[in-house]
Design a protein around this motif. Structure first.
Motif, PDB file in Angstrom:
ATOM      1  N   MET A  54       0.827  -1.191   0.000  1.00  0.00           N
ATOM      2  CA  MET A  54       0.000   0.000   0.000  1.00  0.00           C
ATOM      3  C   MET A  54       0.872   1.256   0.000  1.00  0.00           C
ATOM      4  N   LYS A  55       2.001   1.193   0.685  1.00  0.00           N
ATOM      5  CA  LYS A  55       2.870   2.365   0.738  1.00  0.00           C
ATOM      6  C   LYS A  55       3.509   2.665  -0.613  1.00  0.00           C
ATOM      7  N   GLN A  56       3.817   1.613  -1.383  1.00  0.00           N
ATOM      8  CA  GLN A  56       4.491   1.800  -2.666  1.00  0.00           C
ATOM      9  C   GLN A  56       3.598   2.498  -3.689  1.00  0.00           C
ATOM     10  N   SER A  57       2.357   2.089  -3.780  1.00  0.00           N
ATOM     11  CA  SER A  57       1.463   2.654  -4.790  1.00  0.00           C
ATOM     12  C   SER A  57       0.026   2.739  -4.252  1.00  0.00           C
ATOM     13  N   PRO A  58      -0.241   3.765  -3.479  1.00  0.00           N
ATOM     14  CA  PRO A  58      -1.582   3.869  -2.893  1.00  0.00           C
ATOM     15  C   PRO A  58      -2.673   4.080  -3.940  1.00  0.00           C
ATOM     16  N   TRP A  59      -2.370   4.775  -5.026  1.00  0.00           N
ATOM     17  CA  TRP A  59      -3.391   5.021  -6.043  1.00  0.00           C
ATOM     18  C   TRP A  59      -3.731   3.751  -6.804  1.00  0.00           C
ATOM     19  N   ARG A  60      -2.728   2.927  -7.039  1.00  0.00           N
ATOM     20  CA  ARG A  60      -3.006   1.650  -7.711  1.00  0.00           C
ATOM     21  C   ARG A  60      -3.850   0.735  -6.830  1.00  0.00           C
ATOM     22  N   CYS A  61      -3.571   0.737  -5.550  1.00  0.00           N
ATOM     23  CA  CYS A  61      -4.365  -0.085  -4.623  1.00  0.00           C
ATOM     24  C   CYS A  61      -5.790   0.445  -4.503  1.00  0.00           C
ATOM     25  N   THR A  62      -5.936   1.748  -4.500  1.00  0.00           N
ATOM     26  CA  THR A  62      -7.266   2.331  -4.456  1.00  0.00           C
ATOM     27  C   THR A  62      -8.034   1.999  -5.731  1.00  0.00           C
ATOM     28  N   ALA A  63      -7.351   2.097  -6.865  1.00  0.00           N
ATOM     29  CA  ALA A  63      -7.991   1.747  -8.133  1.00  0.00           C
ATOM     30  C   ALA A  63      -8.369   0.268  -8.158  1.00  0.00           C
ATOM     31  N   ALA A  64      -7.511  -0.581  -7.618  1.00  0.00           N
ATOM     32  CA  ALA A  64      -7.805  -2.010  -7.568  1.00  0.00           C
ATOM     33  C   ALA A  64      -9.017  -2.280  -6.685  1.00  0.00           C
ATOM     34  N   ALA A  65      -9.130  -1.571  -5.584  1.00  0.00           N
ATOM     35  CA  ALA A  65     -10.284  -1.749  -4.708  1.00  0.00           C
ATOM     36  C   ALA A  65     -11.568  -1.296  -5.394  1.00  0.00           C
ATOM     37  N   VAL A  66     -11.512  -0.191  -6.118  1.00  0.00           N
ATOM     38  CA  VAL A  66     -12.687   0.294  -6.841  1.00  0.00           C
ATOM     39  C   VAL A  66     -13.061  -0.683  -7.956  1.00  0.00           C
ATOM     40  N   ILE A  67     -12.073  -1.187  -8.676  1.00  0.00           N
ATOM     41  CA  ILE A  67     -12.330  -2.162  -9.730  1.00  0.00           C
ATOM     42  C   ILE A  67     -12.929  -3.439  -9.152  1.00  0.00           C
ATOM     43  N   THR A  68     -12.455  -3.858  -7.989  1.00  0.00           N
ATOM     44  CA  THR A  68     -13.004  -5.051  -7.345  1.00  0.00           C
ATOM     45  C   THR A  68     -14.462  -4.841  -6.952  1.00  0.00           C
ATOM     46  N   ILE A  69     -14.778  -3.683  -6.414  1.00  0.00           N
ATOM     47  CA  ILE A  69     -16.163  -3.387  -6.040  1.00  0.00           C
ATOM     48  C   ILE A  69     -17.054  -3.338  -7.273  1.00  0.00           C
ATOM     49  N   LEU A  70     -16.572  -2.709  -8.344  1.00  0.00           N
ATOM     50  CA  LEU A  70     -17.349  -2.649  -9.575  1.00  0.00           C
ATOM     51  C   LEU A  70     -17.544  -4.036 -10.187  1.00  0.00           C
ATOM     52  N   ALA A  71     -16.518  -4.864 -10.129  1.00  0.00           N
ATOM     53  CA  ALA A  71     -16.642  -6.233 -10.646  1.00  0.00           C
ATOM     54  C   ALA A  71     -17.643  -7.032  -9.827  1.00  0.00           C
ATOM     55  N   TYR A  72     -17.652  -6.817  -8.517  1.00  0.00           N
ATOM     56  CA  TYR A  72     -18.624  -7.485  -7.658  1.00  0.00           C
ATOM     57  C   TYR A  72     -20.048  -7.065  -8.025  1.00  0.00           C
ATOM     58  N   LEU A  73     -20.264  -5.769  -8.191  1.00  0.00           N
ATOM     59  CA  LEU A  73     -21.593  -5.272  -8.548  1.00  0.00           C
ATOM     60  C   LEU A  73     -22.016  -5.751  -9.937  1.00  0.00           C
ATOM     61  N   LEU A  74     -21.084  -5.732 -10.881  1.00  0.00           N
ATOM     62  CA  LEU A  74     -21.386  -6.212 -12.221  1.00  0.00           C
ATOM     63  C   LEU A  74     -21.707  -7.706 -12.204  1.00  0.00           C
ATOM     64  N   GLY A  75     -20.972  -8.471 -11.411  1.00  0.00           N
ATOM     65  CA  GLY A  75     -21.252  -9.895 -11.283  1.00  0.00           C
ATOM     66  C   GLY A  75     -22.623 -10.150 -10.698  1.00  0.00           C
ATOM     67  N   TRP A  76     -23.010  -9.342  -9.737  1.00  0.00           N
ATOM     68  CA  TRP A  76     -24.332  -9.475  -9.137  1.00  0.00           C
ATOM     69  C   TRP A  76     -25.417  -9.205 -10.167  1.00  0.00           C
ATOM     70  N   VAL A  77     -25.235  -8.169 -10.986  1.00  0.00           N
ATOM     71  CA  VAL A  77     -26.211  -7.834 -12.018  1.00  0.00           C
ATOM     72  C   VAL A  77     -26.268  -8.931 -13.082  1.00  0.00           C
ATOM     73  N   VAL A  78     -25.112  -9.442 -13.486  1.00  0.00           N
ATOM     74  CA  VAL A  78     -25.086 -10.517 -14.479  1.00  0.00           C
ATOM     75  C   VAL A  78     -25.799 -11.748 -13.945  1.00  0.00           C
TER      76      VAL A  78
END
Length: 67
Positions: free
Chosen positions: A1-25
């Motif tokens: 997290m210390k090395q690349s906080p923005w990448r980790c934040t983006a990964a968390a957002v992508i994971t949440i979006l993938a979860y929501l998209l999976g639920w809709v599918v």
């Protein structure tokens, strides 16, 4: 997290979006495609998205730990 906080934040957002998209599918497949075909496609979708997320998170971990 210390090395690349923005990448980790983006990964968390992508994971949440993938979860929501999976639920809709899964919901759409349950309503419009029924039976064994819907179950197969749902498992295929969740498996593929989980594999892609695992590869993405593993890449972030590898990038942070170095060679």
């Amino acid at each position: 997290m210390k090395q690349s906080p923005w990448r980790c934040t983006a990964a968390a957002v992508i994971t949440i979006l993938a979860y929501l998209l999976g639920w809709v599918v899964a919901l759409v497949l349950g309503f419009f495609v029924t039976g064994v075909v819907a179950a197969f496609l749902t498992w295929l979708w969740f498996g593929a998205s989980a594999a892609a997320l695992l590869v993405y998170w593993s890449t972030l971990y590898r990038r942070a730990t170095g060679p």
